[in-house]
Design a protein around this motif. Structure first.
Motif, PDB file in Angstrom:
ATOM      1  N   UNK A  93       4.001   9.336  -4.344  1.00  0.00           N
ATOM      2  CA  UNK A  93       3.485   8.715  -3.153  1.00  0.00           C
ATOM      3  C   UNK A  93       2.066   8.998  -2.706  1.00  0.00           C
ATOM      4  N   UNK A  94       1.904  10.863  -2.953  1.00  0.00           N
ATOM      5  CA  UNK A  94      -0.020  10.933  -2.558  1.00  0.00           C
ATOM      6  C   UNK A  94      -1.063  10.789  -3.208  1.00  0.00           C
ATOM      7  N   UNK A  95      -0.775  10.399  -4.656  1.00  0.00           N
ATOM      8  CA  UNK A  95      -1.271   9.970  -5.358  1.00  0.00           C
ATOM      9  C   UNK A  95      -1.730   7.895  -4.891  1.00  0.00           C
ATOM     10  N   UNK A  96      -0.869   7.663  -4.355  1.00  0.00           N
ATOM     11  CA  UNK A  96      -1.262   6.060  -4.206  1.00  0.00           C
ATOM     12  C   UNK A  96      -1.364   6.029  -3.354  1.00  0.00           C
ATOM     13  N   UNK A  97      -0.824   6.943  -1.658  1.00  0.00           N
ATOM     14  CA  UNK A  97      -1.600   6.514  -0.439  1.00  0.00           C
ATOM     15  C   UNK A  97      -3.113   6.849  -0.806  1.00  0.00           C
ATOM     16  N   UNK A  98      -3.283   7.620  -1.381  1.00  0.00           N
ATOM     17  CA  UNK A  98      -4.645   7.752  -1.772  1.00  0.00           C
ATOM     18  C   UNK A  98      -5.608   6.962  -2.618  1.00  0.00           C
ATOM     19  N   UNK A  99      -5.165   6.502  -3.711  1.00  0.00           N
ATOM     20  CA  UNK A  99      -6.123   4.955  -3.927  1.00  0.00           C
ATOM     21  C   UNK A  99      -5.552   3.937  -3.140  1.00  0.00           C
ATOM     22  N   UNK A 100      -4.611   3.844  -2.417  1.00  0.00           N
ATOM     23  CA  UNK A 100      -4.393   2.310  -1.276  1.00  0.00           C
ATOM     24  C   UNK A 100      -4.742   2.657  -0.796  1.00  0.00           C
ATOM     25  N   UNK A 101      -4.807   3.437  -0.047  1.00  0.00           N
ATOM     26  CA  UNK A 101      -5.858   4.230   1.589  1.00  0.00           C
ATOM     27  C   UNK A 101      -4.820   3.506   2.393  1.00  0.00           C
ATOM     28  N   UNK A 102      -3.344   3.965   2.502  1.00  0.00           N
ATOM     29  CA  UNK A 102      -2.394   3.829   3.146  1.00  0.00           C
ATOM     30  C   UNK A 102      -2.223   5.165   4.336  1.00  0.00           C
ATOM     31  N   UNK A 103      -1.547   5.512   5.395  1.00  0.00           N
ATOM     32  CA  UNK A 103      -1.075   6.630   6.235  1.00  0.00           C
ATOM     33  C   UNK A 103       0.676   6.483   5.610  1.00  0.00           C
ATOM     34  N   UNK A 104       1.083   8.065   5.693  1.00  0.00           N
ATOM     35  CA  UNK A 104       2.275   8.155   5.041  1.00  0.00           C
ATOM     36  C   UNK A 104       2.979   8.716   6.434  1.00  0.00           C
ATOM     37  N   UNK A 105       3.736   8.716   7.557  1.00  0.00           N
ATOM     38  CA  UNK A 105       5.136   8.910   8.464  1.00  0.00           C
ATOM     39  C   UNK A 105       5.829  10.080   8.092  1.00  0.00           C
ATOM     40  N   UNK A 106       6.186  10.866   7.381  1.00  0.00           N
ATOM     41  CA  UNK A 106       7.163  11.782   6.764  1.00  0.00           C
ATOM     42  C   UNK A 106       7.977  12.221   7.928  1.00  0.00           C
ATOM     43  N   UNK A 107       9.117  12.171   8.013  1.00  0.00           N
ATOM     44  CA  UNK A 107      10.475  12.546   8.519  1.00  0.00           C
ATOM     45  C   UNK A 107      11.355  13.100   8.180  1.00  0.00           C
ATOM     46  N   UNK A 108      10.716  14.278   8.756  1.00  0.00           N
ATOM     47  CA  UNK A 108      11.690  15.292   8.246  1.00  0.00           C
ATOM     48  C   UNK A 108      12.601  16.039   9.109  1.00  0.00           C
ATOM     49  N   UNK A 109      13.812  15.074   9.569  1.00  0.00           N
ATOM     50  CA  UNK A 109      14.548  15.457  10.848  1.00  0.00           C
ATOM     51  C   UNK A 109      15.700  15.935   9.526  1.00  0.00           C
ATOM     52  N   UNK A 110      15.713  16.325   8.234  1.00  0.00           N
ATOM     53  CA  UNK A 110      17.020  16.906   7.730  1.00  0.00           C
ATOM     54  C   UNK A 110      16.313  17.887   6.855  1.00  0.00           C
ATOM     55  N   UNK A 111      15.327  18.142   6.864  1.00  0.00           N
ATOM     56  CA  UNK A 111      14.439  19.308   6.001  1.00  0.00           C
ATOM     57  C   UNK A 111      14.939  20.768   6.781  1.00  0.00           C
ATOM     58  N   UNK A 112      15.819  21.101   7.372  1.00  0.00           N
ATOM     59  CA  UNK A 112      16.353  22.160   8.049  1.00  0.00           C
ATOM     60  C   UNK A 112      17.541  22.797   7.663  1.00  0.00           C
TER      61      UNK A 112
END
Lengths: 399, 399
Positions: free
Chosen positions: B197-216
């Motif tokens: 995901x990060x590689x694609x974001x960098x290559x195609x130049x977009x932002x990532x909004x990561x919702x970690x509501x359930x991470x804990x």
């Protein structure tokens, strides 16, 4: 400029960092007498009562106070706000006319987003509340400024502007007005004036957003009821706040409006933040039920009246003879008009150097005019700070 | 239709009352087993600790906890959120990377308003979080749905969509993703997937909004670190929430992002509600400092794991053989795919008649597809309610 600027939405590009805010931020933590904010005197916070109530809420309502709750507000608070509204003369409403918000700021944000499209004709007092103007600016309306007289907005100007719009085949959208202890002007509109606003709203078919932030803080003379109390058509949308009568740290405000409007606000709020925090709503409801707020009001009023008197006396003594200033019957601010050549924005850095902060008046004008005006707050500084700060400011203004 | 409709702004006209919400509202206060909400089990609220902390805050910080505070959040909470983020593997940040919001809902509202213009190309998982989709819909973007596999979003589809956009000379704006214990799908994206995901974001130049509501709230197996923990360019904007780990009634969430992005959020928030309530921020900061949250997590996780197991067992027993469902390693929901002919929206009134509520899955699809799916919650109902409710639902589905 942000390195992410290329990603910003078009509206966001309209949000500009305020140079005044940045200037004032520099003074944070420094030994500056601040007339700039709109902060209540912390001695007015009923901290002990809030502690008791907070214990009571967590002992009796924990599973609801800590849980998600309804978008429009908890039933207990909506009911208590019906009661509190009655004390401002607003009657004939029920819970469904009440909507609880994160400060009255969120109420204004939602209302202006709900109702104002780019190009809409919006009427504001000139000067008016800075934060309301900022929200409106982000909506790109056509502003119409109604100059403030000693007795509130000049309704002849309002009427002639409305007539002109009509003759051009255009429609007004809404009027934003602070009729009681206006911020920053300190004026209060007469009962006759309030009735005339309603007649014009009906005749020219527009909404009235009535900001009653200082309605409970009138410390001199009688003040007429809110325009909402006289409203028979449901055109008036009233906003109130706990920030000046209980504690701004709760960020609690409310709307009183027609049920159909409340329904639209509810849809909007579901997107913004789902609902206002439950816990502090329970505290506020209980603070009304126990008369904590009502019993505290006389203390707040007499404290602010005394501070206002100290400020007015110091201004009389130290400000240049060609300055004029408001004699507010309530609220938290004195507004000052200096001679035309003075520019309060360019004076601010020098005032800060000497240890005094204020807000340049141009921020309160939709068109950034009023560059010879300033707003000074008397609720937060101590009486000694008021005397000393006004003396410093007076000297600077005379140079 | 509202009699004030002629005054509504164009965006507002896009906000539609949800028939599902209206249906579910009818069940309020009735004896219905609800699998519809996303409510924590109230037995997980550390009410006694909160009472002690609340007393402590009001005894020691009343003049600040009840007063206005900084737009980005009080320094104490921002600092504690730096510490809490480290427990999710997010390091190398400081207070200035943290922004406190009224629930993570407000974070998403502000971010999508800050960054999404009408027509922008926005990528979402399909299905994805209902409320996030609703905020996005109000921005009128061009949606791209990335189908969910058992291991998270299908990144091959994401990549081929990005390539196609590029070949058309168009630019992507952002990806909204819930990589851990996805809502509603229950999937978790692998470490390799996160890096891609990060590689694609960098290559195609977009932002990532990561919702970690359930991470804990991952209660089974190890889960990879948040995408934000792997982000070297500052493209990932992370949102967290106290709603699932402390108490939703506080409405507290936060953003972790590049400082320039935090600055933009600050400007926007000044318009929305000035700042998040101070009092509850002090409580949350103290709850982290005292390890109340961290010590409570194992209890929450084991409770939800048990409830999930009860639900999966009941589904296995009662649901039709051609149904499929997620086996979530965390979070609060099971997502169910029924046979293609089934329509969970038209089934809902009958389920409600029999005393069981759920959310039809189409609400979680940007294009309202997935009409044969449903989301069922296991965190709020009791184990007995889960057994009984799933049996009733299973019977209905077999008819």
């Amino acid at each position: 400029m942000s390195k992410w600027e290329r990603f910003l939405s078009k509206e966001t590009a309209l949000l500009k960092t305020s140079e005044i805010r940045d200037l004032l931020k520099l003074t944070e933590g420094k030994n500056v007498i601040s007339f700039a904010g709109g902060l209540p005197d912390p001695s007015t916070f009923p901290a002990e009562d809030i502690k008791n109530i907070s214990d009571y809420v967590l002992s009796n309502y924990a599973s609801r106070a800590l849980q998600y709750s309804a978008t429009a507000g908890i039933p207990e608070l909506r009911q208590q706000l019906v009661n509190l509204s009655a004390q401002r003369g607003i009657t004939g409403i029920d819970e469904d006319n009440i909507f609880v918000t994160v400060g009255s700021q969120e109420a204004l944000f939602m209302l202006f987003n709900l109702f104002v499209d780019p190009g809409d004709h919006v009427f504001v007092e000139s000067p008016s509340y800075l934060a309301a103007l900022n929200i409106l600016r982000a909506r790109s309306p056509n502003f119409h400024g109604i100059p403030l007289t000693e007795n509130g907005p000049d309704l002849d100007v309002l009427e002639s502007d409305l007539r002109k719009l009509k003759s051009e085949g255009k429609k007004p959208k809404l009027l934003y007005i602070i009729p009681t202890a206006q911020n920053p002007g300190g004026t209060t509109l007469s009962l006759a004036g309030r009735k005339r606003v309603l007649e014009l709203a009906s005749e020219y078919d527009f909404l009235v957003v009535e900001d009653d932030a200082y309605g409970f803080l009138v410390f001199e003379g009688d003040s007429p009821p809110p325009i909402k109390a006289l409203d028979k058509e449901g055109r008036v949308i009233y906003t109130g706040t706990f920030s000046k009568i209980l504690a701004p740290g709760f960020r609690l405000g409310w709307i009183v409006a027609d049920k159909d409007i409340i329904h639209e606000v509810e849809l909007y709020k579901q997107n913004v933040d789902l609902h206002t925090p439950s816990f502090t709503q329970f505290i506020a409801a209980e603070a009304i039920r126990r008369n904590v707020i009502q019993n505290n009001l006389p203390k707040i009023r007499s404290l602010y009246k005394r501070k206002r008197d100290v400020m007015l006396q110091a201004i009389e003594e130290h400000f240049p003879k060609d300055a004029k200033w408001s004699k507010p019957v309530g609220g938290m601010f004195v507004f000052t008009w200096l001679s035309k050549q003075k520019d309060t924005l360019s004076l601010l850095p020098r005032a800060l150097e000497r240890g005094v902060a204020y807000v340049p008046g141009s921020s309160f004008y939709y068109d950034y005019s009023g560059r010879n005006t300033m707003r000074i707050n008397f609720s937060f500084p101590t009486e000694e700070q008021i005397r000393k700060g006004i003396e410093i400011l007076g000297q600077l203004l005379k140079e």
